[in-house]
Design a protein around this motif. Structure first.
Motif, mmCIF file in Angstrom:
data_model
loop_
_atom_site.group_PDB
_atom_site.id
_atom_site.type_symbol
_atom_site.label_atom_id
_atom_site.label_comp_id
_atom_site.label_asym_id
_atom_site.label_seq_id
_atom_site.Cartn_x
_atom_site.Cartn_y
_atom_site.Cartn_z
ATOM 1 N N UNK A 198 -63.495 -7.201 -24.037
ATOM 2 C CA UNK A 198 -64.321 -6.418 -24.947
ATOM 3 C C UNK A 198 -65.432 -5.705 -24.202
ATOM 4 N N UNK A 199 -65.957 -4.672 -24.840
ATOM 5 C CA UNK A 199 -67.129 -4.011 -24.289
ATOM 6 C C UNK A 199 -68.346 -4.758 -24.816
ATOM 7 N N UNK A 200 -69.201 -5.249 -23.929
ATOM 8 C CA UNK A 200 -70.371 -5.974 -24.407
ATOM 9 C C UNK A 200 -71.625 -5.113 -24.387
ATOM 10 N N UNK A 201 -71.600 -4.071 -23.549
ATOM 11 C CA UNK A 201 -72.783 -3.214 -23.521
ATOM 12 C C UNK A 201 -72.387 -1.835 -23.011
ATOM 13 N N UNK A 202 -73.028 -0.826 -23.584
ATOM 14 C CA UNK A 202 -72.672 0.545 -23.241
ATOM 15 C C UNK A 202 -73.947 1.358 -23.304
ATOM 16 N N UNK A 203 -74.278 2.072 -22.232
ATOM 17 C CA UNK A 203 -75.542 2.810 -22.234
ATOM 18 C C UNK A 203 -75.557 3.822 -21.114
ATOM 19 N N UNK A 204 -76.588 4.663 -21.101
ATOM 20 C CA UNK A 204 -76.818 5.526 -19.948
ATOM 21 C C UNK A 204 -77.221 4.649 -18.772
ATOM 22 N N UNK A 205 -76.809 5.066 -17.590
ATOM 23 C CA UNK A 205 -76.966 4.196 -16.431
ATOM 24 C C UNK A 205 -78.403 3.711 -16.258
ATOM 25 N N UNK A 206 -79.332 4.661 -16.320
ATOM 26 C CA UNK A 206 -80.725 4.288 -16.072
ATOM 27 C C UNK A 206 -81.202 3.254 -17.097
ATOM 28 N N UNK A 207 -80.860 3.486 -18.365
ATOM 29 C CA UNK A 207 -81.256 2.540 -19.415
ATOM 30 C C UNK A 207 -80.677 1.155 -19.160
ATOM 31 N N UNK A 208 -79.416 1.164 -18.803
ATOM 32 C CA UNK A 208 -78.743 -0.118 -18.645
ATOM 33 C C UNK A 208 -79.368 -0.949 -17.524
ATOM 34 N N UNK B 200 -75.059 4.248 -8.468
ATOM 35 C CA UNK B 200 -75.214 5.468 -7.696
ATOM 36 C C UNK B 200 -74.433 6.645 -8.281
ATOM 37 N N UNK B 201 -73.289 6.362 -8.910
ATOM 38 C CA UNK B 201 -72.424 7.491 -9.258
ATOM 39 C C UNK B 201 -72.190 7.736 -10.745
ATOM 40 N N UNK B 202 -72.449 6.746 -11.605
ATOM 41 C CA UNK B 202 -72.056 6.920 -13.001
ATOM 42 C C UNK B 202 -73.182 7.516 -13.836
#
Lengths: 322, 330, 281
Positions: free
Chosen positions: A230-240, A218-220
């Motif tokens: 570790x970071x396993x995944x990073x993306x725009x909210x909608x894509x993720x 809702x907010x990010x």
């Protein structure tokens, strides 16, 4: 770029072994954006947040990496320079407002503090500013609330005070570590709404750390998923949420019960337990719990790589944009 | 009484006296934690009980388990009035009624081995006397909840929170109860573990044909496991209905607010619903409005709400009941 | 650092216990053989610590004196802890009137001047080891009762104790299976410190002549007689005095060491943080 974290490693040393709380993470935070950080307990999200302000409690310490805030490396700053950033440029909201507020000082005394420390204002000048702040976070009857002590306020009210304190000096970055986990749903929604509006108003960046996938949705603006430091995944909210790439992210999304879901559909949990950070296995930390694991996953840990232009994932199966 | 009825809770109330301590204790009021709460649970169903912290849902569990005396009202378990039972009879009844707690750290004795924790109810109710059989039974229970029986000689602190909750579940089903109260069983767990435990609870329910009272603050979780849902607010049930009716067609303004406050894990839903956000908080438990308890926070409050307390319509338990003046039949 | 002190205390006490166990075998002379030609002598090859006022070997006397002194200290503490723990468990678990009655009783006991009550009791019961033990137990159980009650009041509210109640466990089972293990740590700590206090108390009673009766030797007895000859034969009173001090100190060291081990606040900080964090969630 307002904040740029490069290959940050924060370890806790216990005896001869290391707990890799944060292991080689890199990310950026742009001005005015909201970055969601999602992960389960013990995944290193809080350690990452504390590292940004160099607040890691001993025996933990930043082992390597850079934290560039407006071009300056926070890890290399002197204590004096660091103190001028803490609370002024970067502010933090903690999960538990009861322990984060000093029980023997009134709300007012704690609120004037940032003004007196960083702006060198006198108490007299600071008090009206504080009342204004309390009004801003919608605390009714702000003037008399200044004299209240933390235990006289409800949990939601205390968290509002924490938000007011964090916002006091118009920081450029606000780090909110599970800001509403201790609160009821109806209060949670109102507080997050408030936080969103105020950060937008002040054009501040928000790093929203949570385990709740709903809050992030809702907010990010952007999300990063952390697992075992570790970071396993990073993306725009909608894509993720639409095309989760990492098996862990998929697993998380499938584990959450939803109201609009069809009846009697079983949840598909991620099997097994999160690994022990003190002795991580070789290779991918998610290997044991993964449904798609292959031999190469065990041999070598995958690193975070671009899958599409703004979707990064650390998984051998999602290499080279396939 | 209906033979199909597992539990009947009839207008139970619970007050905690509030004292002011000067030289002598002086009673200055009473905290109404529960106020005339009634509901039935039919054999084989799962009744979900939702509400925010301090609304009295844990007190409901404790009074049903007879861990807390009632101020008024009656609880019937399989037709037996619990308050009339002697200590001995109560112990017999407790065999058929078990509880799982929220806190997977506190609810297991840290000084006991898992074998003895799970086996304790077997000892108390003298299910078996042979040592070998006892060990076999515990091993079976551990397998049933997905734990390795080889770990039975370990202590609770050697387990993760999800595994501890499995231990609690094994202990609860050891005496083959008919009725299980789950008091926030998953709210202390991580998302991925939460789903494991929910699935385990559902499996066990089918296996032993159990009846559940499932208490939680997370409406999405409750909706997933329950057949019917009751919503509590400040010691009263404000709405009770079939789960889909309640979630798709909520009547009470509080239920509506709760539903809209849940953040949906889908960014596309972000701007879809107008959040019917609640203002204010229910912090002062002593200061109870004389009319509807939700009146101070309700966006639809009328003068009637201030004057008269709405009651939950009584009737066949498969109906959709609401305690709200906007939805009174008459 | 604390741990080292604990080990020192432990070694001293084990030493005393070993000496007490084999005292009759290791005494160089018969502790009761008088030799009136050699009274109040200084150290010599024959009498390493010299002789007392009737020519008995002082070293043999203090070695034998280890037995009643430690016996009284340990037994009185054991008995008072048993009584105190039982009273505390009952008071804490039952609550209400029983609790109030037991607690007011302990208050009353705590108001009394310890030494005077012990002396009065011993005077009534007649001097001797048995009366000293009974008198010390009589006055000493209250501190155990208070500590145990406090712990029980806390432990009673623990979720796992409630879980046991919900399971249908009887009161006795809850008290002995779930509550008692919770109070063992503080009771052991209190006991080890109480032993040192009781050794002091015993010595005081003996010093005043109401403890074990001659010819039995206790450190307090030796001290009393030696005290009158302080200028002629200083070792006569200094040695038993030093032994009392040493044993009291050693038990206190053990008590401190145990408290540190049992106190979770002082254990590994990182571990502690993790626990706290998960508790919050």
């Amino acid at each position: 770029m307002l904040l740029k974290v490069l290959n940050l490693c924060t370890y806790y040393q216990t005896g001869s072994s290391y707990v890799r709380a944060v292991d080689d993470i890199s990310f950026e935070l742009a001005k005015g954006e909201t970055l969601g950080v999602v992960g389960e307990s013990g995944c290193g999200k809080t350690a990452a947040a504390l590292s940004l302000m160099r607040l890691i409690p001993s025996p933990g310490r930043i082992v390597s990496g850079k934290i560039l805030f407006e071009g300056k490396d926070i890890t290399a700053l002197s204590i004096k320079e660091l103190l001028s950033i803490r609370g002024d440029q970067i502010a933090m909201i903690f999960q538990d407002p009861m322990t984060a507020l000093n029980p023997v000082l009134s709300i007012g005394e704690q609120l004037v503090e940032p003004f007196m420390i960083h702006r060198r204002l006198s108490r007299k000048v600071a008090i009206p500013l504080c009342i204004e702040l309390l009004n801003k976070v919608r605390i009714p009857d702000a003037g008399s609330r200044m004299k209240s002590y933390p235990h006289e306020l409800s949990g939601g009210m205390r968290q509002r005070v924490m938000i007011a304190m964090a916002l006091a000096l118009n920081p450029k970055i606000i780090i909110a570590d599970e800001p509403t986990t201790a609160l009821d749903v109806s209060i949670q929604a109102e507080l997050l709404e408030l936080l969103k509006n105020i950060t937008r108003e002040q054009n501040a960046s928000l790093m929203l750390i949570t385990h709740n996938l709903g809050i992030v949705a809702r907010y990010a603006d952007r999300v990063m998923i952390m697992y075992a430091g570790r970071i396993v995944e990073k993306a725009f909210t909608l894509n993720l949420y639409q095309t989760p790439l990492h098996p862990y992210t998929k697993g998380l999304l499938d584990s959450v019960p939803r109201l609009n879901q069809n009846n009697n559909k079983k949840l598909t949990p991620i099997k097994g337990q999160p690994p022990d950070l003190a002795n991580l296995p070789q290779g991918c930390a998610f290997y044991e719990r993964c449904t798609l694991k292959e031999a190469r996953c065990k041999a070598k840990a995958p690193t975070l790589k671009k899958f599409t232009c703004d979707h990064e994932v650390a998984c051998w199966l999602k290499e080279e944009g396939k | 009484m209906n033979a199909n009825l597992m539990l009947k809770v009839n207008k139970i109330s619970k007050q905690f006296p509030v004292y002011r301590r000067t030289v002598f204790k002086k009673k200055i009021g009473a905290l109404n934690v529960l106020n005339s709460v009634s509901f039935d649970i039919v054999k084989g169903e799962t009744l979900g009980l939702v509400g925010e912290s301090g609304c009295g849902k844990t007190t409901v569990c404790r009074t049903i388990m007879q861990l807390e005396p009632l101020t008024a009202g009656e609880i019937f378990f399989k037709g037996e009035r619990l308050s009339m039972l002697t200590k001995k009879e109560l112990r017999q009844v407790r065999r058929h009624m078990q509880i799982i707690y929220q806190d997977p750290f506190g609810s297991l004795n840290p000084r006991m081995k898992v074998l003895d924790i799970i086996g304790e109810p077997l000892m108390i109710h003298k299910i078996t006397s042979s040592k070998g059989e006892y060990k076999d039974m515990v091993a079976d229970l551990m397998m049933m909840v997905g734990l390795n029986p080889l770990m039975s000689s370990r202590y609770p602190h050697e387990f993760s929170s999800g595994q501890r909750q499995r231990i609690s579940i094994a202990r609860a089903i050891a005496v083959k109860p008919d009725f299980l109260i789950c008091d926030e069983p998953v709210s202390a767990l991580d998302v991925s573990i939460q789903a494991q435990i929910i699935n385990l609870l559902e499996e066990i329910k089918d296996k032993f044909s159990l009846t559940y009272l499932f208490v939680a603050h997370d409406l999405a979780v409750v909706h997933h496991v329950s057949s019917r849902i009751a919503v509590m607010y400040r010691g009263e049930i404000v709405e009770i209905a079939d789960k889909d009716n309640l979630c798709r067609n909520p009547k009470h303004p509080y239920t509506k607010a709760l539903l809209s406050a849940i953040p949906v894990p889908d960014p596309k839903e972000r701007y879809k619903d107008e959040h019917a956000l609640l203002r204010g908080e229910n912090n002062d438990l002593l200061d109870v409005p004389s009319g509807c308890r939700f009146y101070p926070r309700c966006p639809f409050a009328m003068s009637l709400c201030y004057q008269k307390r709405p009651v939950l319509n009584k009737g066949n338990h498969h109906e959709h009941l609401t305690a709200c003046h906007l939805h009174q039949e008459s | 650092m604390k741990n080292r002190i604990f080990i020192v205390g432990l070694i001293i006490i084990l030493g005393f216990l070993a000496i007490a166990a084999i005292a009759p075998q290791i005494v160089p002379c018969d502790p009761e053989a008088q030799d009136l030609y050699h009274v109040l002598e200084g150290p010599s090859r024959q009498h390493l610590l010299g002789t007392d006022d009737v020519g008995r070997d002082l070293l043999s006397r203090v070695i034998m004196g280890t037995r009643p002194t430690l016996f009284i200290g340990v037994t009185a503490t054991f008995l008072s802890s048993v009584i105190g723990v039982l009273m505390g468990l009952i008071a804490g678990y039952k609550g209400g009137f029983i609790d109030m009655f037991i607690m007011r009783l302990t208050d009353t006991f705590m108001c009394m001047p310890v030494l005077i009550v012990v002396l009065a009791l011993v005077a009534v019961l007649g001097p001797g080891i048995k009366s000293v033990i009974m008198a010390i137990t009589f006055i000493n159980w209250t501190s155990f009762a208070r500590i145990v009650r406090g712990e029980v009041l806390f432990a009673r509210e623990l979720p796992y104790v409630e879980a046991a109640r919900a399971m249908g466990a009887s009161g006795l089972r809850i008290i002995f299976f779930h509550l008692l293990p919770n109070v063992t740590a503080p009771v052991i700590v209190t006991a080890s410190i109480a032993i040192s206090g009781n050794i002091m108390l015993e010595s005081a009673v003996s010093f005043l002549g109401l403890g074990a009766q001659p010819p039995t030797s206790t450190w307090g007895n030796e001290l009393r007689i030696g005290y009158s000859y302080l200028e002629i034969a200083p070792l006569f009173s200094l040695v038993p005095g030093a032994l009392i001090t040493l044993s009291v100190l050693a038990f206190n060291f053990i008590g401190d060491g145990l408290r540190d081990t049992f106190d979770p606040r002082l254990s590994n900080t990182l571990l502690n943080k993790n626990v706290k964090k998960s508790e919050v969630k």
